[in-house]
Design an enzyme around this catalytic site. Structure first.
Site, mmCIF file in Angstrom:
data_model
loop_
_atom_site.group_PDB
_atom_site.id
_atom_site.type_symbol
_atom_site.label_atom_id
_atom_site.label_comp_id
_atom_site.label_asym_id
_atom_site.label_seq_id
_atom_site.Cartn_x
_atom_site.Cartn_y
_atom_site.Cartn_z
ATOM 1 N N ASP A 58 -1.152 0.126 6.198
ATOM 2 C CA ASP A 58 -1.273 0.540 7.255
ATOM 3 C C ASP A 58 -2.671 0.428 7.821
ATOM 4 O OD1 ASP A 58 -2.503 3.623 7.012
ATOM 5 O OD2 ASP A 58 -1.992 2.554 5.304
ATOM 6 N N LYS A 99 -8.721 -3.547 -4.265
ATOM 7 C CA LYS A 99 -7.203 -3.644 -4.060
ATOM 8 C C LYS A 99 -6.814 -5.132 -4.042
ATOM 9 C CE LYS A 99 -5.402 0.068 -1.786
ATOM 10 N NZ LYS A 99 -4.615 0.658 -0.473
ATOM 11 N N THR A 123 -2.496 1.076 -4.632
ATOM 12 C CA THR A 123 -3.063 2.131 -4.176
ATOM 13 C C THR A 123 -4.174 2.686 -4.674
ATOM 14 O OG1 THR A 123 -2.512 4.596 -3.675
ATOM 15 C CG2 THR A 123 -1.523 3.529 -5.544
ATOM 16 N N ALA A 124 -5.190 3.515 -4.125
ATOM 17 C CA ALA A 124 -6.053 4.327 -4.690
ATOM 18 C C ALA A 124 -5.919 5.406 -5.434
ATOM 19 C CB ALA A 124 -7.266 4.463 -3.423
ATOM 20 N N ASP A 157 0.901 -1.195 0.041
ATOM 21 C CA ASP A 157 0.157 0.045 -0.048
ATOM 22 C C ASP A 157 1.196 1.239 -0.068
ATOM 23 O OD1 ASP A 157 -2.512 1.703 0.605
ATOM 24 O OD2 ASP A 157 -1.402 1.883 2.520
ATOM 25 N N ASP A 181 -0.166 5.135 0.684
ATOM 26 C CA ASP A 181 -0.644 6.315 1.636
ATOM 27 C C ASP A 181 -0.153 5.499 3.195
ATOM 28 O OD1 ASP A 181 -1.113 7.560 -0.523
ATOM 29 O OD2 ASP A 181 -3.188 7.595 -0.244
ATOM 30 N N ASN A 198 -8.806 -0.926 5.788
ATOM 31 C CA ASN A 198 -9.325 -1.124 4.706
ATOM 32 C C ASN A 198 -8.987 -2.196 3.572
ATOM 33 O OD1 ASN A 198 -11.549 0.748 5.053
ATOM 34 N ND2 ASN A 198 -9.809 2.265 5.016
#
Length: 332
Positions: free
Chosen positions: A260, A237, A192-193, A85, A87, A263
Site C-alpha cells: 500500500d 525490504k 514487514t517492518a 506487505d 500493514d 516506501n
C-alpha cells in the site's frame, strides 16, 4: 533468534545496514519455515481445475475467439513466489501498534505509553500512510519494552494478541490474492517492518509460507533491546526479498509483490508483477505512471487493470468496510 551481529549506525552506512537487515530477515524466515515443516501450501484442486480446463475445440465456420488473458498466478510455476506487505495491505492498521496494546493489557508497560501507541495507531489509520518518524518511535518503544524478556514468552503472547486484536482486521480481498498464489502452488511471504516473530505468527495463522520482518537481537533466547541492522523498512525490504529469492532459487521477474505504501516501491520494482493495494497517494501516482495493477479494498473500487486473480473480487466487497479504531477501556 540468535544474535547475528549488532552493528551501530556509526560503523556502517545506511545502505549496508539495509543489506544486513534484509539478509538477517531472509535467514530467519527460511529457518522458521524449514522448522515448521509443512507450511508450504500445495496446489489445490481449484488450481488443478483451472489448469486442466483446456478451451473447447473451435467450431468450424465461426470467427476465432479473442486470446484469453494469461493465467495469473501461473499454476505449478515453482520459480515464482508472492511477497505481501502487512500493514494496510494484508491487515487494517499497523501490527506493531496492536501488539503494543496487547502487551499493555498484560502490564508490560504503563498507561502513558499506551496513550502514545493509541495516538500513533489513530494517526496511522487516518493518514493511511507510513511515517518513518512515527514508525521509528513505535519500534524504539517496543524494543525497550521487550528487552530482557524471552523470545518464547513473546511468541506465546503474540498468539493471544493476534486473536484479540488482529484476526478481525485482515483484508479479505488481499487474503484472497494470497490464497490464489497458494492454490497455484507458489510460496507466499509476508514482508514487514514489524518484528519477525509477530509477522511469523500472522503468516502461520493465514496459512502462508512464512514472513520477513525486523530482526531483534537476542542472546540465549533473551532480547537485548537492539536490532540486527535496522528496521525492515523501505530499501531493507527489497534487500530481504532479494536475499530470500536468491536462497530459494526464485526468478524475480516471475514473482509478484503487493503493498500500500510508496516506501515499498524498491520492493515492488524488484518483481515482474507489482501490485498497489490500498495505495497511498504517491504509490497510486507511481503505479499509474508505470502501468502497475491497482486494487483498493477501502472503497471497493475495481482494479485499474485486468489480470488480478478473480478470487479477490468477493473479498474486495467484504473488505471494504474498515473497522473503527478500538477504544481502550481502563483496566481495574
Amino acid at each position: 533468534m540468535s544474535a547475528l551481529g549488532w552493528l551501530t549506525p556509526r560503523r556502517r552506512s545506511a545502505t549496508a545496514r539495509s543489506v544486513l537487515a534484509g539478509e538477517a530477515s531472509a535467514e530467519a524466515a527460511r529457518k522458521t519455515a524449514l522448522a515448521d515443516d509443512g507450511l508450504d501450501a500445495p496446489a489445490s484442486d481449484t488450481a488443478e481445475g483451472v489448469r486442466a480446463a483446456a478451451p473447447a475445440a473451435e467450431v468450424p465456420d465461426t470467427a476465432p475467439e479473442p486470446e484469453p488473458e494469461p493465467e495469473f498466478p501461473v499454476a505449478g510455476d515453482d520459480l515464482a513466489a508472492a511477497f505481501f506487505d502487512l500493514d494496510n495491505t494484508v491487515m487494517q492498521g499497523a501490527a506493531i501498534f496492536h501488539f503494543g496494546r496487547g502487551l499493555y493489557k498484560r502490564e508490560f508497560f504503563r498507561r502513558r505509553e499506551l496513550a502514545r501507541f493509541a495516538w500513533q495507531q489513530a494517526w496511522f489509520r487516518l493518514a493511511g500512510v507510513e511515517d518513518p518518524d512515527h514508525m521509528q518511535d513505535a519500534r524504539d518503544s517496543a524494543l525497550s519494552i521487550v528487552k530482557g524478556h524471552k523470545v518464547s514468552e513473546l511468541m506465546a503472547i503474540g498468539e493471544e494478541i493476534y486473536d484479540e486484536y488482529m484476526a478481525e482486521r485482515i483484508w479479505p480481498g488481499t487474503r484472497a490474492l494470497a490464497q490464489a498464489h497458494l492454490d497455484a502452488g507458489q510460496k507466499v511471504w509476508l514482508v514487514t517492518a514489524a518484528p519477525v516473530e509477530t509477522a511469523t505468527i500472522i503468516a502461520r495463522r493465514l496459512g502462508l509460507t512464512g514472513a520477513l520482518g525486523t530482526v531483534a537481537e537476542s542472546v540465549d533466547n533473551v532480547y537485548t533491546g537492539r536490532l540486527v541492522g535496522e528496521p525492515l523498512h523501505g530499501p531493507a525490504k527489497a534487500e530481504a526479498v532479494r536475499a530470500l529469492a536468491a536462497a530459494e532459487g526464485l526468478d524475480l521477474e516471475r514473482c509478484a509483490a503487493y503493498s500500500d505504501s510508496h516506501n515499498d516501491i524498491p520492493m515492488l520494482s524488484l518483481v515482474g508483477h507489482p501490485y498497489a493495494i490500498n495505495p497511498d497517494t504517491k504509490l497510486r501516482k507511481h503505479a499509474r505512471a508505470h502501468d502497475w495493477r491497482l486494487r483498493d479494498y477501502r472503497t471497493g473500487r475495481k482494479a485499474v487493470k485486468v489480470g488480478v486473480p478473480a478470487a479477490a473480487g468477493v473479498g474486495a466487497i467484504a473488505g471494504g468496510a474498515a473497522a473503527a479504531i478500538a477504544l481502550h477501556r481502563r483496566r481495574k
